[in-house]
Design an enzyme around this catalytic site. Structure first.
Site, PDB file in Angstrom:
ATOM      1  N   GLN A  33       0.826  -1.201   0.000  1.00 40.10           N
ATOM      2  CA  GLN A  33       0.000   0.000   0.000  1.00 40.10           C
ATOM      3  C   GLN A  33       0.866   1.259   0.000  1.00 40.10           C
ATOM      4  O   GLN A  33       2.064   1.210   0.225  1.00 40.10           O
ATOM      5  CB  GLN A  33      -0.928  -0.015   1.219  1.00 40.10           C
ATOM      6  CG  GLN A  33      -0.210  -0.242   2.540  1.00 40.10           C
ATOM      7  CD  GLN A  33      -1.068  -0.915   3.583  1.00 40.10           C
ATOM      8  OE1 GLN A  33      -2.285  -0.788   3.584  1.00 40.10           O
ATOM      9  NE2 GLN A  33      -0.445  -1.624   4.503  1.00 40.10           N
ATOM     10  N   HIS A  64      -6.596   3.477  20.810  1.00 43.24           N
ATOM     11  CA  HIS A  64      -5.825   2.343  21.315  1.00 43.24           C
ATOM     12  C   HIS A  64      -6.255   1.933  22.723  1.00 43.24           C
ATOM     13  O   HIS A  64      -6.295   0.738  23.034  1.00 43.24           O
ATOM     14  CB  HIS A  64      -4.330   2.663  21.261  1.00 43.24           C
ATOM     15  CG  HIS A  64      -3.806   2.755  19.861  1.00 43.24           C
ATOM     16  ND1 HIS A  64      -3.216   3.899  19.363  1.00 43.24           N
ATOM     17  CD2 HIS A  64      -3.813   1.858  18.845  1.00 43.24           C
ATOM     18  CE1 HIS A  64      -2.869   3.683  18.099  1.00 43.24           C
ATOM     19  NE2 HIS A  64      -3.226   2.468  17.763  1.00 43.24           N
ATOM     20  N   ASP A  88       1.378   0.257  13.577  1.00 46.11           N
ATOM     21  CA  ASP A  88       1.890   1.520  14.120  1.00 46.11           C
ATOM     22  C   ASP A  88       2.408   1.361  15.538  1.00 46.11           C
ATOM     23  O   ASP A  88       3.108   2.239  16.046  1.00 46.11           O
ATOM     24  CB  ASP A  88       0.831   2.624  14.047  1.00 46.11           C
ATOM     25  CG  ASP A  88      -0.434   2.310  14.829  1.00 46.11           C
ATOM     26  OD1 ASP A  88      -0.338   2.039  16.037  1.00 46.11           O
ATOM     27  OD2 ASP A  88      -1.528   2.360  14.231  1.00 46.11           O
ATOM     28  N   GLU A 108       1.022  -8.715  11.313  1.00 42.33           N
ATOM     29  CA  GLU A 108       0.914  -7.547  10.433  1.00 42.33           C
ATOM     30  C   GLU A 108       1.321  -7.961   9.025  1.00 42.33           C
ATOM     31  O   GLU A 108       2.389  -8.542   8.829  1.00 42.33           O
ATOM     32  CB  GLU A 108       1.803  -6.417  10.954  1.00 42.33           C
ATOM     33  CG  GLU A 108       2.023  -5.263   9.995  1.00 42.33           C
ATOM     34  CD  GLU A 108       0.750  -4.532   9.619  1.00 42.33           C
ATOM     35  OE1 GLU A 108       0.458  -4.452   8.406  1.00 42.33           O
ATOM     36  OE2 GLU A 108       0.046  -4.049  10.533  1.00 42.33           O
ATOM     37  N   ASP A 140      -0.549 -12.494   6.473  1.00 32.59           N
ATOM     38  CA  ASP A 140      -1.942 -12.100   6.321  1.00 32.59           C
ATOM     39  C   ASP A 140      -2.735 -12.634   7.512  1.00 32.59           C
ATOM     40  O   ASP A 140      -2.593 -13.799   7.890  1.00 32.59           O
ATOM     41  CB  ASP A 140      -2.493 -12.670   5.015  1.00 32.59           C
ATOM     42  CG  ASP A 140      -3.982 -12.470   4.884  1.00 32.59           C
ATOM     43  OD1 ASP A 140      -4.405 -11.312   4.747  1.00 32.59           O
ATOM     44  OD2 ASP A 140      -4.719 -13.470   4.942  1.00 32.59           O
ATOM     45  N   ASP A 158      -6.992  -4.811  14.754  1.00 36.49           N
ATOM     46  CA  ASP A 158      -6.694  -3.393  14.515  1.00 36.49           C
ATOM     47  C   ASP A 158      -6.523  -3.218  13.007  1.00 36.49           C
ATOM     48  O   ASP A 158      -5.431  -2.962  12.507  1.00 36.49           O
ATOM     49  CB  ASP A 158      -5.429  -3.007  15.278  1.00 36.49           C
ATOM     50  CG  ASP A 158      -5.066  -1.540  15.111  1.00 36.49           C
ATOM     51  OD1 ASP A 158      -5.907  -0.769  14.605  1.00 36.49           O
ATOM     52  OD2 ASP A 158      -3.936  -1.173  15.476  1.00 36.49           O
ATOM     53  N   CYS A 159      -7.623  -3.374  12.298  1.00 36.19           N
ATOM     54  CA  CYS A 159      -7.587  -3.428  10.839  1.00 36.19           C
ATOM     55  C   CYS A 159      -7.824  -2.056  10.222  1.00 36.19           C
ATOM     56  O   CYS A 159      -8.319  -1.139  10.865  1.00 36.19           O
ATOM     57  CB  CYS A 159      -8.647  -4.405  10.330  1.00 36.19           C
ATOM     58  SG  CYS A 159     -10.289  -4.124  11.020  1.00 36.19           S
ATOM     59  N   PRO A 165      -5.603  -4.192   1.501  1.00 31.67           N
ATOM     60  CA  PRO A 165      -5.146  -5.294   2.351  1.00 31.67           C
ATOM     61  C   PRO A 165      -6.079  -5.597   3.520  1.00 31.67           C
ATOM     62  O   PRO A 165      -6.094  -6.711   4.025  1.00 31.67           O
ATOM     63  CB  PRO A 165      -3.777  -4.810   2.847  1.00 31.67           C
ATOM     64  CG  PRO A 165      -3.334  -3.807   1.848  1.00 31.67           C
ATOM     65  CD  PRO A 165      -4.592  -3.130   1.368  1.00 31.67           C
TER      66      PRO A 165
END
EC number: 2.5.1.16
Length: 287
Positions: A33, A64, A88, A108, A140, A158-159, A165
């Site tokens: 991405q 968060h 992140d 991730e 994935d 946490d998508c 993706p």
């Protein structure tokens, strides 16, 4: 005085938001991405993927804290936590504050997000990548939960939004894999968009999750960065009592954790499950 560059979010076709750019720290295409990290006078450092803001230094703590502490404090004794996404580092930071957690696995898909957020958003992870309980898997999320033989007490998705993706993390295959990967009494939570503007996300998630969990609902938090303001989180477990925990027990869990938060409180926790009528009606009509 020179005019600042303006960055426009592209999430919505007919409306949206913009950010002034004081300095671009990083902008490249990763293997998956387009990733940009820039500085904004009001919000601090901002990270976006494929034209959609993911996080800002100014208000990331709300997102968060709510996606971490609501399930972990409801569970009360989580030892093994799985984070799907979260490159992140903010979710890892909050989970690592729970000293009773013995193992944290983060899956991730994009190694570039992890690498460059560690470099340019160090306050998000705050050193938590060095936590000895932490294990990073570049894979994935759907593939991981499909093949994983491990079990977890809490799974946090946490998508990104269900495009690119992140699209696979809103599928029945993913939800089924998460249900299979939870221990008895486990809890699954997931980012589910700003419901007022992205109502189909909540409706779709509710339908799919209900096939694999006995208790499916949502909770919310006000997060200014996300256009529309009120972010919705999916909640799924097989024990309704976990979602309906009384305030006295929650306060005990919170006090025992020793954690200090900037947004989360047990009272906010209880109140976050009070959903607006338009969402309740939409879910009922979709059944």
């Amino acid at each position: 005085m020179s005019q600042k560059e303006i960055w426009y979010e592209t999430l919505h076709a007919n409306f949206g938001q913009y950010f002034s750019v004081d300095r671009v720290l990083y902008h490249e295409k990763t293997d998956h991405q387009d990733l940009i990290i820039f500085e904004n006078d009001a919000l601090g450092r901002v990270m976006a993927l494929d034209g959609v803001v993911q996080t800002t230094e100014r208000d990331e703590f709300i997102y968060h804290e709510m996606l971490t502490h609501v399930p972990l404090l409801s569970h009360g004794n989580a030892k093994r936590v799985l984070i799907i996404g979260g490159g992140d580092g903010g979710m890892l930071r909050e989970v690592s504050r729970h000293h009773g957690v013995e193992q944290i696995t983060m899956v991730e898909i994009d190694a570039g997000v992890v690498e460059f957020c560690r470099q340019y958003l160090p306050n998000h992870s705050a050193g938590s990548y060095d936590d000895p309980r932490f294990n990073l898997v570049i894979d994935d999320g759907v593939n991981f939960v499909r093949q994983c033989s491990e079990k977890f007490d809490v799974i946090i998705s946490d998508c990104t939004d269900p495009i690119g993706p992140g699209e696979s993390l809103f599928t029945s295959d993913f939800y089924q894999g998460c249900a299979r990967s939870l221990n008895e009494g486990g809890i699954f939570v997931a980012q589910n968009g700003v419901c007022f503007l992205q109502q189909d996300e909540a409706i779709g998630s509710h339908k799919k999750l209900s096939h694999y969990f006995n208790d499916v609902s949502f909770y919310q938090a006000a997060i200014p960065t996300y256009y529309g303001g009120i972010m919705t989180f999916a909640w799924a477990s097989n024990n309704p009592a976990l979602r309906q925990m009384d305030i006295v027990t929650l306060r005990q869990h919170f006090a025992q954790s020793g954690i200090t938060c900037r947004y989360y409180t047990p009272d906010v926790h209880i109140g976050s499950f009070a959903l607006p009528q338009y969402l309740l009606s939409a879910l009922q009509n979709a059944q």
